[in-house]
Design an enzyme around this catalytic site. Structure first.
Site, PDB file in Angstrom:
ATOM      1  N   GLU A 166      69.431   1.503  56.741  1.00 51.55           N
ATOM      2  CA  GLU A 166      68.703   2.403  55.848  1.00 51.55           C
ATOM      3  C   GLU A 166      67.969   1.688  54.716  1.00 51.55           C
ATOM      4  O   GLU A 166      68.322   1.815  53.530  1.00 51.55           O
ATOM      5  CB  GLU A 166      69.642   3.471  55.276  1.00 51.55           C
ATOM      6  CG  GLU A 166      70.299   4.326  56.347  1.00 51.55           C
ATOM      7  CD  GLU A 166      71.039   5.547  55.798  1.00 51.55           C
ATOM      8  OE1 GLU A 166      71.265   5.601  54.583  1.00 51.55           O
ATOM      9  OE2 GLU A 166      71.372   6.431  56.590  1.00 51.55           O
ATOM     10  N   GLU A 351      73.714   7.388  63.116  1.00 49.44           N
ATOM     11  CA  GLU A 351      74.510   8.204  62.198  1.00 49.44           C
ATOM     12  C   GLU A 351      74.019   9.633  62.248  1.00 49.44           C
ATOM     13  O   GLU A 351      72.812   9.881  62.181  1.00 49.44           O
ATOM     14  CB  GLU A 351      74.381   7.746  60.727  1.00 49.44           C
ATOM     15  CG  GLU A 351      75.105   6.488  60.380  1.00 49.44           C
ATOM     16  CD  GLU A 351      74.961   6.104  58.908  1.00 49.44           C
ATOM     17  OE1 GLU A 351      74.784   6.996  58.045  1.00 49.44           O
ATOM     18  OE2 GLU A 351      75.022   4.897  58.634  1.00 49.44           O
TER      19      GLU A 351
HETATM   20  C1  FCB Z   1      74.084   7.315  54.995  1.00 48.15           C
HETATM   21  C2  FCB Z   1      74.787   5.984  54.861  1.00 48.15           C
HETATM   22  C3  FCB Z   1      76.256   6.049  55.102  1.00 48.15           C
HETATM   23  C4  FCB Z   1      76.884   7.323  54.602  1.00 48.15           C
HETATM   24  C5  FCB Z   1      76.094   8.528  55.052  1.00 48.15           C
HETATM   25  C6  FCB Z   1      76.663   9.849  54.614  1.00 48.15           C
HETATM   26  O1  FCB Z   1      72.955   7.322  54.169  1.00 48.15           O
HETATM   27  O2  FCB Z   1      74.253   5.054  55.755  1.00 48.15           O
HETATM   28  O3  FCB Z   1      76.832   4.908  54.540  1.00 48.15           O
HETATM   29  O4  FCB Z   1      77.040   7.266  53.233  1.00 48.15           O
HETATM   30  O5  FCB Z   1      74.790   8.438  54.603  1.00 48.15           O
END
Ligand code: FCB
Length: 438
Positions: A166, A351
């Protein structure tokens, strides 16, 4: 009902994700100080001033945590290595740190879990932060050294490598919005971090290619930008946010160019000669990781400096984070990324998940439903030709949610932070049933 494994293409990978600083505990194994330790030790930055010194004690409890992954039927585990554990001062190697990651990947191998390694999930060594961190071009080069050191040890046992997690959070959230370490609110710092974090990606890819490392990618987060109204000014505000959040990174990496909407604000502050780095930044990669959680609604705000943006609360059901649940955005991004950028390259959802105010043993049916809806969105994208290869739930465990501390619970497994006891939630069992091979 969560769509079953059998309803996905043959070979589709299911996993769960974590990150070093959020679970390991920095008090152990000779880990160095990071900018998150000092950011959280400064009043007002993190709820209840919580930091990651113990976190989930994963440094000591990793065998049981890997067992939880295997028992759920996951195929793969997305984890990150801490730069400060491998190199406590950012430069000098800590043998205990390398030993730890070797034990961890061997532990995955022993359980049939495929290791998806992320090199940088935000734990910048303080010694490098002292020298300007991501504002300083040199950090990108140091990152190349760390990459090489770690992979010389475990590169033969990892399935894929992501350079950075990210970059929008690393750069914009942390240097423009001030919400994450190092907590700056400065457009010049932000512009430099926006560029140097991508340079770090390019340097790491180059170094890994030279070592013969395979399956190299990066993990980007995508946030759907919805205009607050049909007013062309709101439409433009949303387009600029889309360009800052999403296109800066996809276009830098896949086209070697930054979007004009963002250069309008950042170009005066970029480091001299930035154009010469674009070839390095846009070297071919082998896969793209997509993190997706929500959307935001944007309105034009003339009272604010560029990018003249104001967030407007949305009407949809929200998670414990206050984030709207919007699975349509996931399908939208997958089809858009496939069409505009990756064109056949493997994509993984690296994610997706939600926070809920869970107690041990309480029902988190809302999470199973969230997973079901996002699995369905992923399947709809596959049906439209997206080369999606896997889905990682964030997160295996409740953990340190950065500036929110420990109260926001994203885990499939509940963690009691007094006893560090793990209790699988109903969503863990629901997902296990969906993943079972009959
Ligand atoms: C993302 C991050 C991860 C976690 C999620 C909820 O932005 O990569 O570490 O905090 O959000």
């Amino acid at each position: 009902m969560i769509p079953s494994r059998a309803s996905f293409p043959e070979g589709f990978l299911f996993g769960a994700a974590t990150a070093a600083y959020q679970i390991e505990g920095t008090a152990f194994g000779g880990c160095g100080s990071t900018h998150w330790d000092t950011f959280s030790a400064t009043p007002g930055n993190v709820k209840r001033a919580e930091g990651g010194s113990i976190a989930c004690d994963h440094y000591n409890r990793w065998p049981a945590d890997l067992d939880l992954l295997r028992e759920a039927g996951f195929d793969a585990y997305r984890f990150s290595a801490s730069w400060a554990r491998v190199m406590p001062d950012g430069v000098t190697v800590n043998p205990e740190g390398l030993d730890f990651y070797e034990r961890l990947v061997d532990g995955m191998g022993a359980r049939g879990l495929r290791p998806f390694l992320t090199l940088y999930h935000w734990d910048l060594p303080s010694a490098l932060a002292d020298q300007g961190g991501w504002i300083n071009r040199d950090t990108a080069l140091r990152f190349g050294d760390y990459t090489e050191t770690l992979l010389a040890r475990i590169g033969d046992r990892v399935e894929t490598v992501a350079t950075v997690n990210e970059p929008w959070c690393v750069a914009w959230l942390s240097h423009f919005l001030g919400a994450h370490a190092p907590g700056l609110r400065d457009i010049r710092a932000a512009a430099r971090a926006m560029h140097h974090i991508l340079l770090a990606h390019g340097v790491a890819v180059e170094r890994m290619r030279a070592m013969g490392q395979k399956n190299l990618g990066i993990v980007l987060n995508f946030d759907h930008a919805t205009p607050a109204s049909d007013d062309p000014k709101d439409v433009q505000a949303a387009a600029v946010q889309d360009a800052i959040f999403n296109r800066w990174f996809t276009e830098g990496i896949f086209r070697g160019a930054y979007p004009a909407e963002v250069l309008e604000g950042l170009e005066p502050h970029l480091p001299a000669g930035w154009q010469d780095d674009m070839a390095r930044i846009s070297q071919p990669i082998d896969w793209l990781g997509v993190n997706y959680y929500t959307r935001h609604i944007h309105a034009h705000d003339p009272a604010k400096a560029w990018p003249h943006d104001r967030d407007v609360p949305g009407p949809l059901e929200k998670t414990q984070m206050g984030w709207e649940i919007y699975p349509e955005g996931l399908k939208g991004f997958l089809t858009r990324i496939e069409r505009d950028y990756t064109r056949g390259l493997p994509i993984y959802i690296t994610e997706n998940g939600m926070a809920n105010d869970d107690a041990a043993g309480s029902d988190d049916a809302i999470r199973s439903d969230f997973i079901a809806r996002h699995f369905a969105a992923a399947q709809a994208a596959i049906a439209e030709g997206v080369n999606l290869k896997g889905f990682f739930y964030w997160s295996l465990l409740d953990n340190y949610e950065w500036a929110e501390g420990y109260q926001k619970r994203f885990g499939l497994v509940h963690v009691n932070y007094e006893t560090l006891e793990r209790t699988p939630k109903p969503s863990y069992h629901a997902l296990k049933r969906a993943l079972a091979r009959n």
